[in-house]
Each structure stands twice: as structure tokens, then as C-alpha cells.
Design a protein around this motif. Structure first.
Motif, PDB file in Angstrom:
ATOM      1  N   TYR A  28      -4.572 -13.967  12.386  1.00  0.00           N
ATOM      2  CA  TYR A  28      -3.502 -13.711  13.336  1.00  0.00           C
ATOM      3  C   TYR A  28      -3.682 -12.474  14.187  1.00  0.00           C
ATOM      4  O   TYR A  28      -3.736 -12.537  15.394  1.00  0.00           O
TER       5      TYR A  28
ATOM      6  N   GLY B  74      -0.204 -13.207  -0.691  1.00  0.00           N
ATOM      7  CA  GLY B  74      -0.448 -13.308   0.738  1.00  0.00           C
ATOM      8  C   GLY B  74      -1.214 -12.144   1.329  1.00  0.00           C
ATOM      9  O   GLY B  74      -1.361 -12.046   2.541  1.00  0.00           O
ATOM     10  N   GLU B  75      -1.720 -11.230   0.480  1.00  0.00           N
ATOM     11  CA  GLU B  75      -2.483 -10.097   1.019  1.00  0.00           C
ATOM     12  C   GLU B  75      -3.952 -10.459   1.098  1.00  0.00           C
ATOM     13  O   GLU B  75      -4.763 -10.029   0.290  1.00  0.00           O
ATOM     14  N   PHE B  76      -4.298 -11.273   2.083  1.00  0.00           N
ATOM     15  CA  PHE B  76      -5.663 -11.764   2.161  1.00  0.00           C
ATOM     16  C   PHE B  76      -6.639 -10.649   2.480  1.00  0.00           C
ATOM     17  O   PHE B  76      -7.769 -10.651   2.007  1.00  0.00           O
TER      18      PHE B  76
ATOM     19  N   ILE C 278     -10.009 -23.252   5.609  1.00  0.00           N
ATOM     20  CA  ILE C 278      -8.727 -23.493   6.289  1.00  0.00           C
ATOM     21  C   ILE C 278      -8.725 -22.798   7.644  1.00  0.00           C
ATOM     22  O   ILE C 278      -8.318 -23.374   8.653  1.00  0.00           O
TER      23      ILE C 278
ATOM     24  N   LEU D  28      -4.784  -8.722  10.056  1.00  0.00           N
ATOM     25  CA  LEU D  28      -4.175  -9.891   9.436  1.00  0.00           C
ATOM     26  C   LEU D  28      -5.046 -11.079   9.772  1.00  0.00           C
ATOM     27  O   LEU D  28      -5.017 -11.574  10.890  1.00  0.00           O
ATOM     28  N   TRP D  29      -5.830 -11.524   8.806  1.00  0.00           N
ATOM     29  CA  TRP D  29      -6.824 -12.550   9.017  1.00  0.00           C
ATOM     30  C   TRP D  29      -6.200 -13.806   9.614  1.00  0.00           C
ATOM     31  O   TRP D  29      -5.251 -14.333   9.070  1.00  0.00           O
TER      32      TRP D  29
END
Lengths: 343, 722
Positions: free
Chosen positions: B482, B680-682, B272, B479-480
Motif C-alpha cells: 500500500y 497484520g504487521e507484515f 497474494i 506498508l507492504w
């Protein structure tokens, strides 16, 4: 003769010593809220109850319900904390959970309501309102005016930009469906949902997926629970949150004690603990921005202010029942979501 | 023979008299059961506890012993022993199933009395030993009646594997499949057929109309293409490794291993971020060529893409051993007869690789059908069976009957693929490792084939490299996708250590990390053992019902993990076999889910070993056990390595079956990662994945060192193009 007595006494003492050493209670908790919140609760509970060893595992509500059903009669779980209320209500309806007998006097109306309709089998611990989120970068780039109401989502300017979950698999999306029905009446609701559906690029399986996709710009607009959106925005994504002007529905997160729990006292202590104002006030420490159910608990400034949002009087008893659910979902398949959509 | 039977009878007696029959609360090793006053061993339970029904196995064992001593005619003696042991097993199972914790389940009017109503806990170690002893008495007696060429070792192995598959595959799976026939208050066949042949499943809308196809057709289509694609890619890699002088083989080797050691969801997420509408490569293409940013990744192509990335290594693992095994003599003979390199490849080497190709395809096909993570992340509106099954069980409307029907549809597809594969491989001999001297060199590839191999394999390798660089990158940024500020925070949170107060593992991931490693380390050798033994039986032994036996070993692999997980809870949460909440259930689920890879790899490798090797060994006086140990095993190096590697890795990376079976005491890495991804904690999820990948890579290299490479010929040389 004497010697055997001594030996047996020694054995007796040894066994009783071992037994008392192992007497520290084990409490099996399944947590369906966010992992960090689960960890915080366990640490706080163990700090207050040093004799109890809390064994916690995190599973989603659907997975937990499936496990509780499969284990019925010989459950390995004592208490189920967190997660959206519908599966808790279903478990109560099927007799998989039991009344906790904990006082609900300090709780807000919607939390007591959960307890009333489930014959005290489940109690509300937090609430989260349904909302719309949009990625401001994407909408700016495409020159699309942001939405303010549910009605805006049917506008052709959002063609292919909206993502929402499929209510057949997601409780979040079912809440949206039920909210539309309660806002606009059933027939009108399906017409509107179908109109929004024309702009939907995909119906995801998971309820929180659309907002994550919107955060990363994979879709422009998403529908979901506001506290999830707040969390994404707080971690740095360009996500704006909208409380729809027509009013909106909400979910109530719940806690239940499993029927046949091996450690009922421990489970009861857990429920009491989870409903306390000071405990609920700590949720924002781990970025959980749901609205607490205890009227004395502090609400985080980031939390969506339920007072300023037009909340509908969500009828959990009607829309939580399996019968209504099956009927609405069948109609949704028929009129809104094609189960075999065109590629 | 007689001695063996007495040995097992004695073992059974020891189990009955000395070991606790039931499961003990604190576990066997705490020895609490010895100190307790309450009776625990089988014998004590019968004498003091009033558990009269436990007398059955004892009587059966004594009867068998008496028969062995008294009856002189050998055939009659073994037949009667057989019956005694079978009756003992049957009664033991029956008492376990009927008398459970809350009193008897059947025959309520017949079975009364206080102890019966009190019920009993699940089988413990004593019961286990007794059952195994009776089973081996049975198989030994069976081999004496002349079945299985009178080879007690072979018959015992078949018996043991059938028993294990029955208990740990059929017994749980039947719990859920039976739901397909359930209607209000009963069972019905007439309800099943209309639901099964529904157009939601089998609709051909995408071929003949404008609607899309049914989910079963979607799955079939995807699985066929994935199977074909991964086999092709796997073959390209295998050929590059064995038949060319490609320089960077080592790098390539690592790249072909990494995807299978990647935890679920991670590949989908990376794709993605690369190819999604807002992905890096999409942005680049939009900037450079003005291409429109689309959501093409969400749907069939995205899932196919991710599956190719994820499953090619499995095809490669199966094929590398087979391609290596093709004897140079055959290729040299072909060239001597004036065939060119293309003809040699097309008409000699390729046909000899058939079992490998067929097994690689079958594995890819089944993996694709059962894959759940990739369709969930990338599927969009493209529905496949595995995700539908998951949501039929855990969705907002739980419908176990629908899940069971979908599972049956999935099994139908698997069975068809299995049968087609069988008929394609056929009954020809593919033996090329004969023990005769062959010191030739493998034919080099013709330029055409070589170019084709490079053209398919190298872009794939490049893509894999990019995807994994992204993953490593993702674990070091805030933040992967972003906020790409460099940070170690994710690693510190997951794997931090606290030195302030002595040495302590303070990171949140340590617990599940250690559990995962322990469980996989126990499960891997067991899986390889069961898988390869089964392969040996299937290739080398003839017995009645072999085809059904072969298919039954594939069953647990073909059923999606979700179904296995739920059926394991349904079956093993209650006596007689009560395992939920323990680590044993996790080990068992891994062994029986991953065993088919050992079986397939083993079959492919073993079909290449000439029977004359076994025969020579047997002629020289070795029995079949010695033959396996001294002749077959050393030649099976790659297959053993593949089975060990694969089962170790799958135990670490599998998610759907595990999610229902993990408990607080035994939490697994994947369920931890999935929880973080859902949240959501990638960052932390990816950091954890990166650590797991490195752990597994180290383990694989260690295994490779330990097992070493097999020496088929004096030297493995590739012909230099003249």
C-alpha cells in the motif's frame, strides 16, 4: 569435628544465599492479545513488581486452550491474559481455570457478567463489537453502494464480494452466527445467513483474515471485529467501518488463572493489575482499540463508541455453552456452509 | 565382547550411584543436587529415601554381571544376560510410568505407602545413563547369540534407533491416535469405521458430481501433483547442474536453496501481492490485456503453485547427489554400443536415477500432505487434511477424536505412497560407484532433453527471483502493498542495537533469534547423525522387521506438525519424561521430525555405493565402524550436506509443531513471525524473515565449505557436443 562444622556451615550459607538469589518469582503468562500489547503489559507489570520475572509467550486462544487441556494436572502456565472470551468460558466450564478472587466492583456490567457465569473463574478485560468493513476503493471502482445493515449483505450487488470466517474454526464467525440468532430468531437467522452466504466468496479459517483481505482489496466486504478493522484503517488501508443498523453482538476479552498454577499469588497480582483503570487506559499506545472493562478507564477516541452502536444484550451463558454451540454449528453446516463447497 | 558388556555395566553403575536419578529443578549443571541434603542419586534414594522400586535396575545390572562371570557356556551366558538386561529395562520403564508425581497410576491397591503416594519427578540424567547402559548390555548380549552376524556395533545401533523412535515417535503419537477410537467413557471400533469412511473425507463429488471432493481426496490429489511436479523440476535443475554448461549455475544454485529457507506464510503472502485479485501482476495483466481480475489464486491452483515453489528444493537436494553419482562409464558404454544421447539418457541414466526419483517424489508427496501454511493462506474453500486437523484441535469446537481420525487418514495416504514407491524401485541394484577406475565423462543431454530442462527450470527460477525480490522490497517499505515509502523502521525495531549505555541488543527479535540459532545448531548434526545411521542400517544391513522399521522412521515426518506438537505435550508434560518448557523438547522434536530427510537422502546416495567397497574394507580387516567412517562417509558428502542443511533450515522455519512447544524462555523465530503476521504487521515479519534467510544462506555456504565436494573421479567433465 570443628572443621566439619565450619564446612557444613559454609555450605549451608552458600546454599541459602543461592536459594534467596533465585527467589525472584517467575510468573508464566500466556498472552492471546496482540504482541505489542502483551509486551507493554509485561514491561509495565515488571516495572511495578521488580521481584517478579514475567515469562510471557504469545499464542492464539485456540492454541492456548489446546495446550491448557493437554497440560491439565501439571500446568506450566500460571495466567492466561487476553483473547476472546469463549475459550476462557470453555476452560472455566471444564474446570481448567480457578477463581481469582479479585474484586470486580469497578468493572462495567458486561465484564462482571463474564465473572458471574463462570463462577469467577474468568473476568472480562475488554470488549469489541462485531461489524462490517468495506474497501472503499474497490466498491467505488465497481460502483457498488456501501452496506449499512446486515440485510444489505444479502443483496445481489455484493455477489462474490463478501468474505467471512467459518464458525467451525473461528470464534469471530461464531459470534456472528450467535448474533444473527439473537437478533432475528433462530429460523430467520439461518435463512438470512444462507442469503448472505450466496454472496460469500470464501469462508476463511481464521477470524481476522477477512478484514485483512478487505484491507488489501482481495475482497470487497468483510465481517469481523471492529477494533481489528480500526487498526487496519489506522495503518493506512482504505477500509471503512460500518456498525450494522439492526444492532450487533460483541466479544469480551478475558483473563483467567489456570487451575493448579504454581505461582497463584503472582497470577492474582497480574489479574488485579490487568483490571486497573490506569493500566487499561494504556492500550491505545500500542494501537489496541478495544473498549476497556474498567468503568474509570479512558476510552481512545478511535475506539468504536459502544454507546452509539446498537448493541444487543448478548447472552454469553446460553451461546457460550458447548451444547448450543454444537447444535447451531451443525445447523450452520446443514443450511449455510457446505462443508464440501463446490469449487 | 565380554569387555564391552562390563564397560557398559560399569557406566550404568556410575550413573546409578553418582548421578541424580530424577530431574532436578535447577537443571543438572547447577550442581544444586550435590549440595542438597535430600537424597538424589539412585543408590541414595533406595537407601535413604525409601524409593525401593529403584532397586530393579541395580539388581538387573548385578545379575548381568554375575551371569557374565559365572556361566561358562557362551550361548547360555549371552541369553541369560539378555534376559537380565531386558527385565531391568522393562522394570525401569514400568516404575516410571506407574509411579508418577501424584502417586501410582495403576495397581493402586497393591502399591501403597507414604513414598509411593508421594510419587516422583521425571527421569533425570542418572536414569538416562542407566537406561542406555542396560540397552547396550542388551544389544551386545544379543549380538553374541548370533543375531546380526554377531556384529555388536550394528546391533547396538539398531537397538538404539529403535529405542529412540519408540520413545520419541510412537509413545507420543499413540497418545493422540488412541483418541480416534474414543467414545463416551470407553473405546470402540464400531464407531471408528463410519467416521473414518465418511464422505466428507473420501467423497468423489468433484469427479462424478457437481460438489467438491472430500478433504482426503483433495489432499491426495494435491500431494500427487506436487510430488510429481517437484520431482520433475528438481530433476531439471539437477541435470542442468551436472550435464550442461549453463553459465549462471551459481545464481541458480542460490535460487534453488532459498525457498526452503523461507519462513512459512511468506511465500503465500508474496504470491497474494503478485497474483491476488489486487496483485501487481494481476493489475498489469488487467491494464495491458484487459484480463478480468479474478480470485483464481485462492483454491487448488494457488496452493499447488506455492507448494511447487516451496518444495522443489527438497527434490533438488535429493536428486543432485544421485545424478552426480551416475557413473560415466555406463553412459560411455551405452554410447560405444551406438546409442544416441537420448537413448542413453532414457535407457541408462534415467533408470539408474530411480531411487533418487522415487525418494524425491515421496518427500514431495509427504511434504505436501503435511504442509499447513500454504493451504491456510491460499486455500480459500479448498479443504485439505492438514488444515482440518489444525482446526479440529484449536478451532472453536475442539474435537481431538476428529483430529485423530483425520491424522489416521493422512497416515494411510503416506503408507500407500511409501509402499508404491518401494515396489517401483524394486530390488534391482543401482550401484554405480564401485571403486573401479572410471575416468569417463558424463554424456551431455540430447537437445530435446536440454530444451525441456531449460523450459521447465528457468521460468521457475525467474518466478522465484521475482517472489524474493518482492520480499526484500516488502521489508524496506512502510506498508507492504500500500504505502511504498522507503524505511528502515522494521529492521530497527526488530534488530536495533542500543549503544547509548554500553552495547545492548534492544530490538524485539534478538531473543528469539538467538534461541532459534542455538537450537537449530544443536539439532542439525544430531538429525543428520540419526538419519544417516538409519539409512546405513536400511541399505547395508539385513535384519528382521526391516520394512516396518523403515516405515516407522517416516512416521514422524508424515504426521502434521500440529498433531506432533499436541502429542508431545500430552506425552512429555508428565513423568517419567517431563520435558515441556525446556529447550530439550524443541531439539528432540526437530531431530525426530526432520530425520526422515536424512534417511531418504542417505538411502538414495548409499544405494549407489557398491557393496564391494564395504567388502573390500572388511576383508582388509576393518570392522563395520571403521568401514563407515573411512569408506562410506567420505563418499556420502552430498547426502550429509543435504541432511545437515535441511535439518538446520527446517528447525528454523518449521512452525506448526513448534507453536505448542515454545515457552517464554525458549521462543522461536517462526512463532514470533506468525504472531506478527496474525497481527497484520507484515513489515516486521518480513524484515525478520529476510534476516533469517541471509543467516541461513551464510550457514549453508559455510557448511558447503566445511564438507567440501566429494571426488568420485579424477575430473567431473561433461561431454562437449560435437
Amino acid at each position: 569435628m570443628k572443621r566439619t562444622n565450619v564446612i557444613s556451615a559454609a555450605i549451608l550459607m552458600a546454599t541459602s544465599a543461592m536459594a534467596s538469589a533465585a527467589l525472584a518469582d517467575e510468573l508464566n503468562v500466556v498472552c492471546s492479545a496482540e504482541q505489542d500489547w502483551c509486551d507493554l503489559m509485561v514491561a509495565a507489570f515488571e516495572a511495578e513488581n521488580p521481584d517478579t520475572d514475567v515469562l510471557m509467550v504469545r499464542k492464539s486462544t485456540g492454541e492456548t486452550l489446546a495446550q491448557v487441556r493437554a497440560e491439565a494436572g501439571n500446568p506450566k502456565i500460571d495466567v492466561w491474559w487476553g483473547g476472546t472470551g469463549d475459550p476462557h468460558l470453555i476452560a472455566a466450564e471444564e474446570g481448567l481455570t480457578q477463581p481469582s478472587g479479585v474484586s470486580t466492583d469497578e468493572l462495567l456490567g458486561w465484564a462482571r457478567n463474564m465473572s458471574d457465569i463462570s463462577e469467577a473463574r474468568t473476568v472480562g478485560i475488554y470488549a469489541g463489537a462485531l461489524g462490517i468493513a468495506y474497501n472503499s476503493e474497490i466498491l467505488d471502482e465497481k460502483g457498488i453502494a456501501p452496506p449499512a445493515c446486515w440485510a444489505d449483505l444479502a443483496d445481489p450487488r455484493f455477489a462474490g464480494e463478501i468474505q467471512v470466517a467459518n464458525p467451525n474454526s473461528s470464534g469471530t464467525a461464531y459470534t456472528e452466527l450467535a448474533t444473527f440468532v439473537q437478533l432475528f430468531g433462530e429460523d430467520e437467522a439461518f435463512t438470512r445467513l444462507a442469503a448472505v452466504g450466496a454472496n460469500v466468496n470464501s469462508y476463511t479459517k481464521s477470524g481476522s483474515a477477512p478484514s485483512k483481505a478487505a484491507a488489501r482489496g482481495e475482497t470487497g466486504v468483510s465481517i469481523g471485529f471492529m477494533h481489528d478493522m480500526v487498526k487496519l484503517a489506522a495503518s493506512g488501508f482504505p477500509l471503512e467501518i460500518v456498525a450494522p443498523c439492526e444492532g450487533t453482538g460483541y466479544e469480551v476479552g478475558a483473563v483467567s488463572i489456570i487451575e493448579g498454577a504454581r505461582n497463584f499469588e503472582g497470577a492474582q497480582a497480574w489479574v488485579e493489575f490487568a483490571l486497573r483503570a490506569d493500566v487499561q487506559s494504556r492500550a491505545p499506545e500500542v494501537q489496541s482499540f478495544q473498549v476497556p472493562s474498567n468503568s474509570n478507564a479512558e476510552v481512545a477516541p478511535e475506539s468504536p463508541d459502544l454507546a452509539s452502536i446498537k448493541l444487543i444484550d448478548y447472552d454469553f451463558a446460553t451461546y457460550g455453552s458447548s451444547e448450543t454451540r454444537a447444535r447451531l454449528l451443525a445447523r450452520w453446516d446443514e443450511e449455510v456452509g457446505d462443508p464440501n463447497p463446490q469449487e | 565382547m565380554k569387555r564391552t558388556i562390563f564397560l557398559w555395566l560399569f557406566v550404568g553403575l556410575v550413573g546409578f550411584v553418582l548421578l541424580p536419578w530424577h530431574m532436578t529443578d535447577r537443571g543438572f549443571t547447577s550442581f544444586d543436587w550435590m549440595r542438597d541434603d535430600a537424597p538424589s542419586t539412585g543408590l541414595m534414594l533406595v537407601m535413604q529415601g525409601g524409593f525401593w522400586w529403584l532397586l530393579a535396575p541395580l539388581l538387573a545390572g548385578l545379575a548381568a554381571a554375575a551371569i557374565q562371570l559365572k556361566i561358562q557356556t557362551p550361548v547360555q551366558r549371552s541369553k541369560l544376560t539378555l534376559w537380565a538386561a531386558a527385565a531391568g529395562l522393562f522394570l525401569t520403564a514400568l516404575q516410571g510410568l506407574v509411579i508418577v508425581r501424584a502417586g501410582p497410576r495403576l495397581f493402586e491397591t497393591f502399591l501403597t505407602g507414604e513414598t509411593v503416594m508421594g510419587g516422583q519427578p521425571g527421569f533425570g540424567i542418572g536414569a538416562g545413563v542407566v537406561v542406555i547402559a542396560l540397552l547396550f548390555v542388551l544389544t551386545n548380549a544379543l549380538s553374541q547369540t548370533g543375531k546380526g552376524q554377531g556384529d555388536a556395533f550394528v546391533v547396538s545401533m539398531i537397538g538404539l534407533i529403535i529405542a529412540l523412535v519408540a520413545v520419541f515417535v510412537f509413545y507420543p503419537v499413540s497418545h493422540i491416535l488412541v483418541r480416534a477410537f474414543e467414545v463416551q467413557g470407553g473405546y470402540s471400533l464400531t464407531e471408528f469405521f463410519p467416521r473414518f469412511f465418511d464422505s466428507d473425507l473420501w467423497g468423489l463429488g468433484c469427479v462424478i458430481g457437481s460438489r467438491s471432493c472430500g478433504t482426503a481426496i483433495n489432499s491426495l490429489f494435491l500431494a500427487t501433483l506436487t510430488g510429481a511436479g517437484t520431482t520433475l523440476l528438481g530433476l531439471s535443475f539437477a541435470l542442468i547442474f551436472t550435464r550442461t554448461d549453463f553459465r549462471a549455475k551459481k545464481v541458480l544454485r542460490v535460487l534453488t536453496i532459498i525457498p526452503i529457507i523461507t519462513p512459512p506464510f511468506v511465500i503465500g503472502l508474496a504470491l497474494i501481492l503478485l497474483f491476488g485479485r489486487n496483485g501487481t501482476i494481476t493489475e498489469l495483466a488487467a491494464d495491458l490485456f484487459g484480463m478480468e481480475k479474478t480470485r483464481w489464486l485462492y483454491g487448488f491452483w494457488g496452493v499447488y503453485f506455492a507448494q511447487l515453489l516451496s518444495f522443489t528444493p527438497i527434490a533438488f537436494l535429493v536428486l543432485i547427489g544421485v545424478v552426480q553419482g551416475v557413473s560415466p562409464s555406463m553412459e560411455e558404454a551405452s554410447q560405444t554400443l551406438d546409442a544416441d544421447r537420448w537413448q542413453t539418457f532414457r535407457y541408462v541414466s534415467l533408470p539408474l536415477m530411480r531411487p533418487g526419483l522415487a525418494n524425491a517424489f515421496l518427500l514431495g508427496f509427504i511434504e505436501s500432505l503435511a504442509d499447513f501454511g500454504n493451504p491456510l493462506v491460499l486455500g480459500g474453500n479448498f479443504g485439505v487434511l492438514s488444515t482440518e486437523i489444525y482446526f479440529a484441535i484449536v478451532g472453536s469446537v475442539a474435537d481431538p477424536a476428529k483430529a485423530a481420525i483425520l491424522a489416521i487418514a493422512l497416515l494411510t495416504l503416506t503408507l500407500s505412497a511409501f509402499l508404491i514407491q518401494r515396489s517401483w524401485v524394486g530390488k534391482k541394484s543401482y550401484a554405480t560407484i564401485t571403486g573401479k577406475a572410471d575416468s569417463g565423462q558424463n554424456a551431455a543431454l540430447s537437445p530435446l532433453v536440454r530444451t525441456a530442462c531449460y523450459a521447465t527450470a528457468l521460468p521457475w527460477a525467474a518466478l522465484t527471483f521475482v517472489v524474493y525480490s518482492m520480499i526484500v522490497f516488502g521489508s524496506f517499505v512502510k506498508l507492504w502493498g500500500y504505502d511504498h515509502t522507503f524505511t528502515f523502521a522494521h529492521y530497527v525495531r526488530a534488530f536495533g542495537m542500543d549503544f547509548s549505555n554500553g552495547w545492548r541488543f534492544s530490538g524485539v527479535a534478538w531473543d528469539s533469534y538467538f534461541t532459534t540459532l542455538t537450537i537449530s545448531t544443536i539439532a542439525a548434526p544430531l538429525t543428520a547423525l540419526v538419519g544417516l545411521s538409519t539409512a546405513y542400517l536400511l541399505v547395508r544391513q539385513k535384519f528382521v522387521g526391516k520394512d516396518a522399521f523403515e516405515f516407522s522412521t517416516m512416521l514422524s515426518f508424515a504426521i502434521p506438525g500440529t498433531v506432533i506438537g499436541v502429542s508431545y505435550i500430552m506425552a512429555f508434560n508428565f513423568p517419567p519424561i517431563e520435558l515441556t518448557g525446556t529447550s530439550i523438547i524443541l531439539i528432540i522434536v526437530f531431530v525426530f521430525r526432520n530425520m526422515p530427510v536424512g534417511v531418504r537422502g542417505g538411502i538414495a546416495a548409499m544405494s549407489q555405493l557398491d557393496n564391494s567397497l564395504d567388502e573390500a574394507s572388511i576383508t582388509l580387516g576393518a570392522n563395520s565402524f571403521t568401514t563407515v567412517r573411512r569408506v562410506i562417509l567420505p563418499l556420502m558428502g552430498p547426502a550429509i550436506l543435504a541432511a545437515l542443511t535441511y535439518s538446520f533450515v527446517r528447525a528454523i522455519t518449521s512452525v506448526s509443531a513448534v507453536i505448542f512447544l515454545v515457552s517464554a524462555k525458549h521462543n522461536m523465530a517462526t512463532s514470533f513471525i506468525v504472531g506478527r503476521v496474525e497481527n497484520g504487521e507484515f513489515g516486521i515479519a518480513i524484515a525478520y524473515s529476510a534476516v533469517l534467510i541471509i543467516t541461513m544462506l551464510a550457514a549453508i555456504l559455510l557448511l558447503q565449505l566445511l564438507i567440501g565436494t566429494r571426488r568420485l573421479r579424477r575430473t567431473d567433465r561433461v561431454q562437449q557436443p560435437a
